[in-house]
Design an enzyme around this catalytic site. Structure first.
Site, PDB file in Angstrom:
ATOM      1  N   HIS A 121      39.826  15.527   8.430  1.00  0.00           N
ATOM      2  CA  HIS A 121      39.724  16.984   8.342  1.00  0.00           C
ATOM      3  C   HIS A 121      40.312  17.678   9.569  1.00  0.00           C
ATOM      4  O   HIS A 121      40.635  18.866   9.521  1.00  0.00           O
ATOM      5  CB  HIS A 121      38.276  17.413   8.105  1.00  0.00           C
ATOM      6  N   ASP A 151      36.983  10.164   5.827  1.00  0.00           N
ATOM      7  CA  ASP A 151      37.348  11.174   6.829  1.00  0.00           C
ATOM      8  C   ASP A 151      37.949  10.538   8.079  1.00  0.00           C
ATOM      9  O   ASP A 151      37.602  10.888   9.211  1.00  0.00           O
ATOM     10  CB  ASP A 151      36.139  12.036   7.208  1.00  0.00           C
ATOM     11  N   SER A 225      34.983  16.813  16.783  1.00  0.00           N
ATOM     12  CA  SER A 225      35.263  15.967  15.623  1.00  0.00           C
ATOM     13  C   SER A 225      36.428  15.031  15.934  1.00  0.00           C
ATOM     14  O   SER A 225      37.462  15.455  16.433  1.00  0.00           O
ATOM     15  CB  SER A 225      35.615  16.825  14.412  1.00  0.00           C
TER      16      SER A 225
END
Length: 466
Positions: A121, A151, A225
């Protein structure tokens, strides 16, 4: 003099005893396999337990120093065309404009020649990816491959020098309560470090049951992230992925993709160009007090098999409806996330030893995993299969399941119009793959009507109710 010699000897023996006791107490052994011809480096067989309350034991400086130089800033630049109908209406031009969007995140260097792992993402839809190292040097990155389900994305930069990198630890050996560090490089700052403990393992936050996260209370905020979750030795045990928060900022828990899953994805991308997923070939659900009571069984933990897929490894090995899986190889299985998380570290044709309960007795059987793409499911007379790369390219989609055959008598008259169509949503839930669709259908019965959104062979989207 004699007395002094005796005291010296006693001191020497005491020191040796203390040193030996320290080594026995704090230097454990773990298991980490080395993979030849792989960009992934694994930690040595020295996965120790650094547990205690003394300041010496809880010194995170070495682990932090090892990690901060391996964590990078990831800048995602994407461009999209937007319409401005007002300009077009009044002036006859300006209807289409290019708009640039910038996203940021973190990544982890995993090889000295510049391979970097991050979240999918973080780089999704990017037209340009820029990497900034902890020493402020910047490079343009190439996207090697992605796995949207887990992911994870793999990038590559070409640096002038050999780069510091993180080694992979065995995430299956991580213990609840173990101290960990979360390291990120948000907003193009130098790397930031937070500490916490492992709060839980095999957390399932995905409605399709794909993910199996490590949960920690180390503070992770937007921009982190794709960063590293490491143990107190600075070894990589996870890739930080998301936080659980009503505000968008950290409020207590964060989640990471286990390093074993990330490592397997990276090696698949490097070797095959895509992710190879093995399937056990069973459908069902995890047991708990209420489920066990409804099924009339005493066992309250494990995975209850409700259906065995045809021609699967599970069927060939003799697994049946009603069996309860309690262990895969040496991993205990208490939840669906335990099962899916472990299987996601395997490939088609890998063998796993399945321990299951049947008629109150424990049995063990080897099961050869099948390939995901070969599986089908059926509901209300519609047989479905996973879409392939050609379907994704043709219709410009990254998920869906294809109608393989129609056996429903009421729908047979529409066979030509429906066969080959790709289902995108079922009752407003994404039909990402056969596994997800099977889970949707598990909670429904044939008497319930369902709303299906699909795309036909001409690329037209329409909806039906059956």
């Amino acid at each position: 003099m004699k007395k002094f010699s005796s005291l010296f000897l006693i001191s020497l023996l005491s020191g040796a005893t203390t040193l030996g006791a320290y080594k026995l107490a704090f230097e454990g052994n773990g298991y980490f396999s080395n993979t030849k011809n792989s960009i992934v480096t694994t930690a040595s067989q020295s996965y120790g337990k650094n547990v205690g309350l003394s300041s010496e034991v809880l010194d995170f400086t070495e682990a932090a120093d090892k990690t901060i130089h391996t964590v990078v800033h990831v800048k995602n630049v994407s461009r999209r065309t937007v319409s401005n109908p007002m300009l077009e209406y009044f002036y006859g031009y300006g209807g289409q404009q290019q708009q640039e969007q910038v996203g940021t995140g973190s990544g982890v260097i995993i090889s000295e020649d510049g391979y970097i792992v991050t979240n999918n993402h973080v780089i999704k839809d990017a037209t340009e990816i820029e990497i900034t190292l902890n020493n402020k040097k910047s490079y343009t990155a190439k996207l090697i491959g992605t796995d949207s389900k887990m992911d994870i994305a793999l990038l590559k930069i070409n640096a002038e020098e050999k780069l510091p990198y993180s080694v992979f630890a065995n995430s299956d050996a991580v213990k609840i309560g173990e101290w960990v560090l979360a390291v990120g490089n948000p907003y193009n700052l130098t790397s930031t470090v937070t500490a916490g403990i492992v709060s839980a393992k095999a957390r399932n936050l995905d409605s399709n049951g794909i993910q199996s996260f490590i949960q920690t209370d180390a503070a992770v905020n937007p921009g982190n992230s794709g960063g590293a979750l490491v143990n107190t030795r600075g070894e990589l045990i996870g890739i930080n992925t998301m936080i659980s928060s009503p505000t968008g900022s950290y409020t207590g828990y964060s989640f990471a993709v286990p390093s074993n899953n990330a490592r397997k994805i990276i090696e698949d991308i490097m070797e095959f160009g895509n992710v190879q997923r093995g399937i056990l070939g069973v459908e069902g659900g995890e047991l708990n007090g209420s489920a066990s009571k409804e099924l009339g069984i005493a066992q309250t933990q494990g995975f209850y098999i409700n259906k065995v897929s045809k021609n699967s490894g599970a069927e060939k090995s003799g697994l049946q409806k009603g069996d309860i899986i309690v262990k895969l190889d040496d991993q205990n299985i208490a939840t669906y996330a335990d099962l899916s998380g472990y299987i996601n570290t395997k490939r088609p044709n890998d063998k796993v030893q399945v321990t299951y309960i049947r008629d109150g007795k424990n049995k063990v059987v080897p099961v050869t995993l099948s390939k995901n793409e070969f599986f089908t499911t059926e509901f209300k007379g519609i047989e479905l299969e996973n879409i392939d790369a050609n379907d994704k390219k043709k219709f410009k989609i990254d998920y869906g399941v294809k109608i393989k055959a129609i056996t429903n008598e009421n729908l047979l008259q529409y066979n030509e119009e429906l066969k080959g169509n790709i289902i995108l949503n079922i009752d407003n839930v994404k039909a990402t793959n056969i596994e997800a669709v099977s889970k949707i259908f598990k909670d429904k019965d044939d008497s319930q009507s369902i709303r299906i959104e699909m795309i036909n062979k001409n690329g037209e989207v329409f909806r039906i109710i059956i």
